[in-house]
Design an enzyme around this catalytic site. Structure first.
Site, PDB file in Angstrom:
ATOM      1  N   CYS B  87       0.834  -1.200   0.000  1.00 51.69           N
ATOM      2  CA  CYS B  87       0.000   0.000   0.000  1.00 51.69           C
ATOM      3  C   CYS B  87       0.871   1.253   0.000  1.00 51.69           C
ATOM      4  O   CYS B  87       1.510   1.560  -0.992  1.00 51.69           O
ATOM      5  CB  CYS B  87      -0.968  -0.051   1.192  1.00 51.69           C
ATOM      6  SG  CYS B  87      -2.292   1.159   1.074  1.00 51.69           S
ATOM      7  N   HIS B 196      -3.529  -5.824   1.125  1.00 55.58           N
ATOM      8  CA  HIS B 196      -2.811  -6.025   2.385  1.00 55.58           C
ATOM      9  C   HIS B 196      -2.756  -7.486   2.820  1.00 55.58           C
ATOM     10  O   HIS B 196      -3.621  -7.936   3.574  1.00 55.58           O
ATOM     11  CB  HIS B 196      -3.492  -5.217   3.488  1.00 55.58           C
ATOM     12  CG  HIS B 196      -3.306  -3.744   3.381  1.00 55.58           C
ATOM     13  ND1 HIS B 196      -2.392  -3.044   4.120  1.00 55.58           N
ATOM     14  CD2 HIS B 196      -3.915  -2.831   2.584  1.00 55.58           C
ATOM     15  CE1 HIS B 196      -2.445  -1.756   3.808  1.00 55.58           C
ATOM     16  NE2 HIS B 196      -3.367  -1.602   2.878  1.00 55.58           N
ATOM     17  N   GLU B 198      -0.847  -8.728   5.010  1.00 54.93           N
ATOM     18  CA  GLU B 198      -0.591  -8.838   6.460  1.00 54.93           C
ATOM     19  C   GLU B 198      -1.879  -8.834   7.270  1.00 54.93           C
ATOM     20  O   GLU B 198      -1.870  -9.196   8.448  1.00 54.93           O
ATOM     21  CB  GLU B 198       0.358  -7.719   6.913  1.00 54.93           C
ATOM     22  CG  GLU B 198      -0.274  -6.346   7.152  1.00 54.93           C
ATOM     23  CD  GLU B 198      -0.541  -5.556   5.863  1.00 54.93           C
ATOM     24  OE1 GLU B 198      -0.588  -6.165   4.780  1.00 54.93           O
ATOM     25  OE2 GLU B 198      -0.733  -4.322   5.958  1.00 54.93           O
TER      26      GLU B 198
END
Lengths: 745, 226
Positions: B87, B196, B198
């Site tokens: 990002c 994302h 994560e």
């Protein structure tokens, strides 16, 4: 006019002062003169005007809010570590963990300037939580707007949503829920409430007090500018009037990046043990922070106001005292710790300056380039403001309103009409999917979000090792509160309590944001008093304390007040978030309704959407039943596959939401009157689904807790089959998801 | 040493803790890196996390690229050290010229946070080797400025060289050209990704666990190159 010093105030006692323009009434101005034994200086007048404003002093609500502290069990509230009166209450959630949470209003600024109003609402509540020593871990927003298709709603709503997203996302706080409600009464008076939750260890609690003579007062964060001057007095404490002057300069402007640095910087100085007392700067700015810190501490403080770092060097001392510039904090630091404190500020590139010193003079004194401009007893500014017992009167319209029960309204008579009513309701703005809104908020950041919209509660993990977490829900049906403010407040409490309970969390504490019209209208004041009484009584019955909150008056345009809207937030604790119950059921589950359905439609979504009707008495409140229901849901942790509160729109709406959430339908077996079964809004009810082999276990559990149980059917297929009318999940989604984007997208 | 993966915190970084958690979940050791440090400690790979470094002022990632720590990260990346920018990290990699192109405001002008279906187009990078080519995964997408743009020649080159790492499946969520969700450099050690991973390492807090292979991939590739 030159600098108005304390000595010139004594020398020229009869100078005319603009107290009325600053929002003070003549008798309030007179009592300031009596406290000081002379006329106030212009700086003192500025301080008193903001601190004695309705928003800061709670002068009209104080006599009613006392109940929240007074109505309590004989043994007190064991879970309450810090109670009402501090920036936010702190609750023990076990294992040495505590949480603090609070909801505040930013209604008036958000109407004037939707983006900045909503953004700085988030900023302000986050600093409240931070100033208790807690790391902010999540935010929520209870929002109310005028009719969804009104032109002004199209101006206000997108700006508010962008402001909440723009600020909150940049801050790195997950937005885990809230409410979006539309009603004609909020046109011109939108309600933008903001809730923040913070977590801390028990030994990390900090309070706003200036202790230790000789300790230093450090102002750090953003520079002070000319924005938001008089926000609490001129803006939040008066009714908007048609054709009045634009109030834009009273709205603050936010910088979320600065706030993010302020959060990290503050947590680092707190953890390093460098802070003796701390206070955020929100409403009333430096006036509030210095007077409250001094009043709570040794009682005296001296401030060198010319040391304040300014964004605009032309600001006068009065403006500096009143400015509500955002992203500022005030800390009390010992001289020995000052260098270490400044080093951490420097690391985070946060500007800091010593502006004052704690003393035992009993006075708050402020000087400006060597001249004394303020000399006041701090308590008189911060805590001993005016208190009013405003006249109250039961509204003249209430008897007729309560007599106008919805029984006369045409009800769907056939199964096919029930089906089309379902599709109309699920597409109506209040019940439609809010994804277009919530998709503009980051719900994932920090990596601890376990439940978020459209679940009943937001839930976040607090301890990554043990899985201990908290669930929070905010609720209020303003229509119920209009029909009966006492029970309406209890119903708001009951719904929030239920929404937390169905996830399996144990409700622990309450916050509130009481949004009402003008307190100078006796009928509004009566609504407020009734709602406060209902909430205090309800909390006692549910055995959970109010830990803090906020009152927002003057939500009215002309003589038309908003629906009385006592927004209630309930927080619960869950020992292991991996066991939480969501609203998504599983294929093959058996579905049950817990609780009893009565023919209750006054104030319901059905009456509102299908008939535009409001009248009668709201659904019966049964808080003992709510306790039993939550207790059953807590016992269901780990083996309940799904649980969903039944409230707005009734059972069939709840079932439709569960089907859409999971993508699996249900074969249903309605009993009794199909219309009442489908859309009644009786309270203390939930839908629960379990594996077939656990059905007996659920029956036994409900019997042991005295909770009525009714089998509703089984989870299967791609549709809700009512044993006659059928509606597919695809049809539901199409109706549910199109409304809000079509209006605002 | 091979399991030590640095995560840079810039002022305004938000998903740094999440990136560290994902590294731990994959079996690695996350090492916190500070933007203001000129020296890069002993790490085998670096993640530039999501967030709003420097408040996104001027232009997303434009100020972060000048952070003292970036000098060594850029040098080591050019020597082959694996770097993942997620990002805002992707934006910083583009601003640093480690990756071509740029990220612009979403075409619909709103911030968007949703569970996004993404197809893994290339497994020939340090960060995607544990996927299978063409695999479809669901991971969160959350950004206001996620529209990938580059000129046609660059886009053609990226596609021809197999340097498009991931694409969006279904309606384009942000106006990215050719639905690009992530790209890599010629060597395959530097990857920029808009969604994302994560936030998708644990079904409790994310939509799936589909993000985990990004982090196991780098550990595998570091072991293999030792």
């Amino acid at each position: 006019m030159g600098l108005d010093t304390v000595s010139s105030a004594s020398a020229h006692p009869e100078s005319e002062q603009p107290f009325a323009e600053l929002g003070l009434k003549p008798d309030e101005y007179q009592s300031i003169r009596e406290i000081l034994g002379r006329r106030p200086t212009s700086s003192e007048l500025a301080m008193y005007s903001v601190m004695w404003s309705e928003h800061c002093s709670y002068k009209s609500s104080k006599v009613h809010l006392r109940q929240f502290g007074e109505k309590k069990p004989a043994e007190g509230w064991p879970q309450l570590l810090v109670g009402i009166g501090e920036n936010a209450g702190v609750v023990d959630i076990g294992d040495g963990w505590a949480v603090t949470f609070k909801v505040e209003s930013h209604n008036h600024p958000s109407y004037v300037e939707p983006y900045q109003g909503a953004a700085t609402g988030i900023g302000g509540i986050v600093r409240d939580i931070l100033s208790m020593g807690a790391r902010p871990i999540a935010v929520m927003d209870p929002l109310r707007f005028g009719p969804a298709d009104a032109p002004d709603t199209r101006r206000v709503l997108p700006g508010v949503i962008s402001g909440i997203g723009g600020y909150g996302n940049c801050l790195g706080l997950p937005n885990i829920g809230g409410e979006v409600v539309f009603d004609a009464s909020y046109l011109g008076n939108p309600l933008v409430n903001a809730l923040c939750i913070g977590a801390l260890r028990h030994d990390e609690i900090h309070l706003a007090s200036a202790k230790g003579i000789g300790n230093l007062v450090v102002l750090y964060g953003a520079r002070t500018g000319g924005d938001g001057i008089g926000g609490v007095s001129v803006l939040a404490s008066e009714t908007f009037s048609e054709g009045g002057p634009t109030k834009r300069p009273s709205v603050q402007v936010g910088d979320p990046f600065m706030e993010k640095l302020l959060i990290e910087c503050t947590l680092e100085v707190l953890h390093a043990g460098l802070v003796e007392g701390i206070q955020d700067l929100g409403g009333a700015g430096i006036s509030c922070a210095t007077s409250e810190l001094a009043s709570n501490g040794e009682g005296g403080m001296h401030v060198w106001l010319d040391r304040v770092l300014l964004r605009d060097p032309t600001l006068s001392p009065e403006e500096i005292l009143m400015s509500e510039s955002q992203e500022r904090m005030c800390a009390i630091v010992t001289p020995a710790d000052l260098d270490a404190f400044m080093a951490i500020c420097n690391k985070w590139e946060v500007e800091a300056v010593v502006i004052g010193e704690v003393n035992n003079s009993g006075r708050l004194t402020v000087e400006w380039h060597g001249e004394q401009i303020v000399d006041v007893p701090p308590r008189s500014v911060a805590h001993d403001g005016p208190v009013y017992s405003r006249p109250m009167q039961r509204p003249a319209y209430l008897d007729a309103l309560q007599a106008d029960a919805p029984d006369r309204l045409a009800r769907p008579a056939t199964a096919e009409e029930v089906r089309s009513t379902l599709l109309t309701l699920i597409a109506s703005p209040n019940l439609a999917s809010k994804s277009w809104i919530t998709d503009q908020y980051d719900r994932y950041v920090l990596g601890n979000t376990v439940l978020a919209q459209p679940e009943d509660s937001g839930m976040v993990r607090v301890d990554e090792v043990t899985g201990r977490g908290v669930a929070v829900s905010t609720d209020c049906n303003g229509r119920f509160a209009k029909l009966d403010p006492y029970n309406g407040a209890k119903l708001a409490l009951a719904e929030a309590y239920r929404n937390v309970g169905v996830t399996g969390a144990v409700p622990l504490a309450v916050t509130n944001c009481l949004n009402f019209g003008s307190p100078e209208d006796p009928e509004v004041m009566w609504q407020f008093a009734e709602a406060a009484r209902g909430l205090a009584d309800g909390c006692l019955e549910l055995n959970i304390p109010v830990t803090g909150g906020n009152v927002s008056f003057y939500n009215q345009t002309g003589t038309t007040a908003i629906l009385p809207t006592p927004v209630v937030g309930v927080l619960g604790v869950i020992e292991d978030v991996t066991k939480r119950t969501s609203i998504a059921w599983s294929d093959g589950d058996v579905i049950f309704q817990l609780g009893e359905t009565r023919d209750e439609f006054a104030g319901s979504e059905w009456a509102h959407v299908m008939h535009g009707h409001l009248g009668g008495l709201p659904p019966k409140v049964d808080l003992a039943a709510e306790i039993a229901l939550a207790s059953v849901c807590a016992d269901g942790l780990g083996w309940f596959h799904a649980a969903h509160d039944i409230s707005d729109g009734g059972l069939l709406i709840a079932l439709a939401e569960m089907a859409m959430r999971s993508g699996v339908g249900a074969q249903l077996e309605p009993t009794g009157d199909l219309f009442v079964w489908s859309f009644s809004e009786s309270t203390a009810r939930a839908v629960v689904s379990v594996a077939a082999e656990d059905a007996q276990r659920l029956t036994a559990l409900c019997a042991s807790q005295g909770v009525a149980l009714q089998r509703l059917g089984v989870v299967a297929g791609d549709r809700l089959d009512l044993g006659g009318p059928i509606v597919t999940i695809a049809e539901l989604r199409e109706a549910h998801e199109a409304t809000i984007p079509a209006l605002f997208g | 040493m091979t399991s030590r993966i640095g995560v840079v915190t810039f002022p305004g970084s938000l998903d740094d803790r999440d990136a560290a958690r994902a590294i731990r979940a994959a079996g690695g050791d996350p090492i916190a890196l500070w933007h203001g440090d000129a020296d890069l400690p002993d790490v085998a790979a670096v993640i530039l996390p999501g967030g709003f470094s420097y408040g996104d002022y001027l232009r997303c990632g434009a100020i972060a690229r000048f952070a003292p720590i970036m000098e060594q990260i850029v040098a080591r990346a050019n020597d082959g050290m694996p770097v993942l920018g997620i990002c805002n990290g992707f934006q910083i990699l583009c601003e640093s010229h480690l990756l071509p192109g740029a990220l612009t405001r979403n075409d619909h002008l709103h911030f968007i946070c949703r569970d996004q279906k993404v197809r893994i187009e290339s497994t020939h990078t340090a960060w995607t080797a544990d996927f299978t080519a063409g695999q479809e995964i669901v991971i969160p997408l959350k950004n206001g400025e996620g529209g990938y743009i580059a000129d046609d020649a660059t886009l053609n080159m990226l596609e021809a060289e197999g340097r498009v790492v991931a694409t969006y499946v279904g309606p384009n969520p942000n106006g990215s050209r050719r639905a690009i969700a992530g790209i890599t450099n010629a060597r395959g050690n530097v990857v920029g990704l808009m969604p994302h991973p994560e936030h998708a390492i644990d079904a409790l807090t994310g939509p799936t666990t589909d993000g985990l292979p990004f982090f196991t991939s780098v550990l595998t590739s570091l072991l293999a190159s030792r």
